[in-house]
Design a protein around this motif. Structure first.
Motif, mmCIF file in Angstrom:
data_model
loop_
_atom_site.group_PDB
_atom_site.id
_atom_site.type_symbol
_atom_site.label_atom_id
_atom_site.label_comp_id
_atom_site.label_asym_id
_atom_site.label_seq_id
_atom_site.Cartn_x
_atom_site.Cartn_y
_atom_site.Cartn_z
ATOM 1 N N UNK A 106 -17.433 8.621 -10.651
ATOM 2 C CA UNK A 106 -16.861 7.553 -9.837
ATOM 3 C C UNK A 106 -15.696 8.151 -9.069
ATOM 4 N N UNK A 107 -15.801 8.188 -7.749
ATOM 5 C CA UNK A 107 -14.771 8.800 -6.910
ATOM 6 C C UNK A 107 -13.997 7.727 -6.152
ATOM 7 N N UNK A 108 -12.681 7.725 -6.343
ATOM 8 C CA UNK A 108 -11.797 6.867 -5.559
ATOM 9 C C UNK A 108 -11.375 7.665 -4.327
ATOM 10 N N UNK A 109 -11.676 7.145 -3.154
ATOM 11 C CA UNK A 109 -11.506 7.908 -1.922
ATOM 12 C C UNK A 109 -10.399 7.291 -1.069
ATOM 13 N N UNK A 110 -9.339 8.068 -0.864
ATOM 14 C CA UNK A 110 -8.224 7.627 -0.040
ATOM 15 C C UNK A 110 -7.853 8.723 0.946
ATOM 16 N N UNK A 111 -7.022 8.347 1.899
ATOM 17 C CA UNK A 111 -6.412 9.332 2.775
ATOM 18 C C UNK A 111 -5.288 10.048 2.058
ATOM 19 N N UNK A 112 -4.592 10.972 2.762
ATOM 20 C CA UNK A 112 -3.587 11.805 2.118
ATOM 21 C C UNK A 112 -2.176 11.227 2.145
ATOM 22 N N UNK A 113 -2.020 10.020 2.724
ATOM 23 C CA UNK A 113 -0.679 9.468 2.872
ATOM 24 C C UNK A 113 -0.761 7.953 3.002
ATOM 25 N N UNK A 114 0.381 7.288 2.750
ATOM 26 C CA UNK A 114 0.475 5.859 3.005
ATOM 27 C C UNK A 114 0.747 5.660 4.487
ATOM 28 N N UNK A 115 -0.102 4.905 5.145
ATOM 29 C CA UNK A 115 0.038 4.681 6.583
ATOM 30 C C UNK A 115 0.223 3.191 6.838
ATOM 31 N N UNK A 116 1.290 2.832 7.522
ATOM 32 C CA UNK A 116 1.521 1.441 7.905
ATOM 33 C C UNK A 116 0.854 1.159 9.239
ATOM 34 N N UNK A 117 0.540 -0.114 9.524
ATOM 35 C CA UNK A 117 0.002 -0.432 10.850
ATOM 36 C C UNK A 117 0.922 0.007 11.981
ATOM 37 N N UNK A 118 2.232 -0.114 11.784
ATOM 38 C CA UNK A 118 3.155 0.290 12.837
ATOM 39 C C UNK A 118 3.061 1.799 13.087
ATOM 40 N N UNK A 119 2.987 2.581 12.002
ATOM 41 C CA UNK A 119 2.873 4.034 12.152
ATOM 42 C C UNK A 119 1.526 4.415 12.763
ATOM 43 N N UNK A 120 0.466 3.688 12.427
ATOM 44 C CA UNK A 120 -0.837 3.963 13.027
ATOM 45 C C UNK A 120 -0.806 3.677 14.522
ATOM 46 N N UNK A 121 -0.129 2.606 14.916
ATOM 47 C CA UNK A 121 -0.009 2.309 16.349
ATOM 48 C C UNK A 121 0.736 3.431 17.070
ATOM 49 N N UNK A 122 1.752 3.969 16.428
ATOM 50 C CA UNK A 122 2.491 5.087 17.031
ATOM 51 C C UNK A 122 1.595 6.316 17.169
ATOM 52 N N UNK A 123 0.805 6.590 16.125
ATOM 53 C CA UNK A 123 -0.090 7.747 16.175
ATOM 54 C C UNK A 123 -1.166 7.562 17.233
ATOM 55 N N UNK A 124 -1.664 6.345 17.373
ATOM 56 C CA UNK A 124 -2.675 6.076 18.386
ATOM 57 C C UNK A 124 -2.089 6.234 19.786
ATOM 58 N N UNK A 125 -0.854 5.756 19.969
ATOM 59 C CA UNK A 125 -0.191 5.951 21.246
ATOM 60 C C UNK A 125 -0.014 7.422 21.576
ATOM 61 N N UNK B 29 3.169 -5.201 9.200
ATOM 62 C CA UNK B 29 3.348 -3.967 9.959
ATOM 63 C C UNK B 29 3.977 -2.814 9.210
ATOM 64 N N UNK B 30 4.751 -3.104 8.169
ATOM 65 C CA UNK B 30 5.479 -2.029 7.493
ATOM 66 C C UNK B 30 5.027 -1.807 6.054
ATOM 67 N N UNK B 31 3.843 -2.297 5.722
ATOM 68 C CA UNK B 31 3.281 -2.061 4.390
ATOM 69 C C UNK B 31 2.243 -0.947 4.493
ATOM 70 N N UNK B 32 2.449 0.123 3.736
ATOM 71 C CA UNK B 32 1.576 1.289 3.824
ATOM 72 C C UNK B 32 0.471 1.290 2.782
ATOM 73 N N UNK B 33 -0.694 1.735 3.206
ATOM 74 C CA UNK B 33 -1.845 1.894 2.317
ATOM 75 C C UNK B 33 -2.500 3.251 2.606
ATOM 76 N N UNK B 34 -3.175 3.828 1.619
ATOM 77 C CA UNK B 34 -3.788 5.151 1.810
ATOM 78 C C UNK B 34 -5.193 5.062 2.398
ATOM 79 N N UNK B 35 -5.293 4.490 3.590
ATOM 80 C CA UNK B 35 -6.600 4.333 4.237
ATOM 81 C C UNK B 35 -7.255 5.694 4.472
ATOM 82 N N UNK B 36 -8.563 5.669 4.767
ATOM 83 C CA UNK B 36 -9.342 6.907 4.814
ATOM 84 C C UNK B 36 -10.224 6.985 6.043
#
Length: 280
Positions: free
Chosen positions: A187-206, A158-165
């Motif tokens: 060759x393009x490496x495509x990421x989002x603009x920030x490290x997002x943890x599952x817990x933070x994503x759940x908060x954003x979804x809420x 829950x508290x490990x962040x990755x730059x998902x896209x």
């Protein structure tokens, strides 16, 4: 003409819409018919598991968007067979969706097919562009049922962040590469603009839904069992390893999305607002 495989998916659907809106001649390829295509887009049913089925779609094409999913990530015809059919149809350029893991974990069994495809494309004589995305925001659709019924997100690490896209950003980069030959050889490496943890994503979804969500952290074994419902086992294994033990390279935020698009990549909170109906 541009041929888009996986045309009904999280990348393919917005890609088809974008190309059509730009006035491109597009053929959408999927295993099942899609009745929601933009006007003027040709639809062809085909399966990469049977490369010969692609021939009607590829006849007269010059550019191919190539995406492999599901069982094709671990088994299927040799990539050379698919590329031979493409070249016979007139294809000169390929934009291929690979994965960040091809660079960060090239020896992992779950990436063997993507490694093989990249090498076959390089050896084919066709012009190419490789897109290597990190994890997709749309992977959190797996939470939809528990969010709808329990207002709960269950996820490991829950508290490990990755730059998902956002898959729409992958589609936007793909559209740029398909329409402009100057992206050949990149060759393009495509990421989002920030490290997002599952817990933070759940908060954003809420926040997108207007009410807080609970969060339950799954064990690796629990997550493994749940993910087998929609991923082949080798893909589940390396996915869990990345989620739980990311390398420094897998936590880097790439500049390639803003470099290609001239704007920042979308944040998960923005994706959640656009897609909240799926969780309501």
């Amino acid at each position: 003409m541009i041929v888009v495989t996986g045309a009904t998916g999280n990348i393919g659907a917005p890609l088809v819409r974008s190309l059509s809106a730009a006035g491109e001649e597009v053929t959408a390829v999927a295993r099942h018919a899609d009745l929601s295509l933009p006007d003027g887009v040709r639809s062809v049913r085909a399966d990469l598991g049977g490369p010969e089925s692609l021939s009607p779609a590829l006849s007269g094409a010059d550019t191919l968007f190539l995406l492999i999913t599901g069982e094709q990530l671990v088994a299927g015809p040799d990539p050379e067979q698919v590329l031979k059919v493409a070249a016979a149809g007139g294809v000169r350029r390929v934009v291929f969706v690979s994965s960040q893991g091809v660079a960060t974990r090239p020896d992992a069994a779950g990436y063997a097919r993507l490694v093989a495809y990249e090498q076959a494309i390089r050896d084919s004589g066709l012009a190419w562009t490789f897109l290597r995305p990190a994890g997709f925001f749309s992977n959190t659709y797996a939470w939809a049922d528990s969010v709808r019924t329990q207002r709960m997100v269950a996820a490991p690490f829950g508290d490990i962040g990755l730059p998902s896209i956002d898959p729409a950003d992958i589609a936007a980069v793909a559209a740029a590469a398909l329409r402009d030959e100057r992206h050949a050889g990149q060759v393009y490496t495509l990421t989002g603009p920030e490290l997002a943890t599952p817990r933070a994503q759940a908060e954003a979804l809420g926040a997108a839904l207007g009410e807080p969500l609970g969060f339950m952290e799954l064990t690796r074994a629990q997550a493994h069992s749940a993910m087998l419902d929609f991923m082949p086992e080798p893909v589940v294994e390396h996915t869990l390893t990345i989620l739980g033990e990311p390398t420094p390279a897998e936590q880097l935020i790439s500049p390639d999305v803003p470099r290609v698009l001239g704007r920042p990549a979308a944040k998960y909170a923005e994706w959640a607002v656009r897609n909240r109906a799926a969780f309501a």
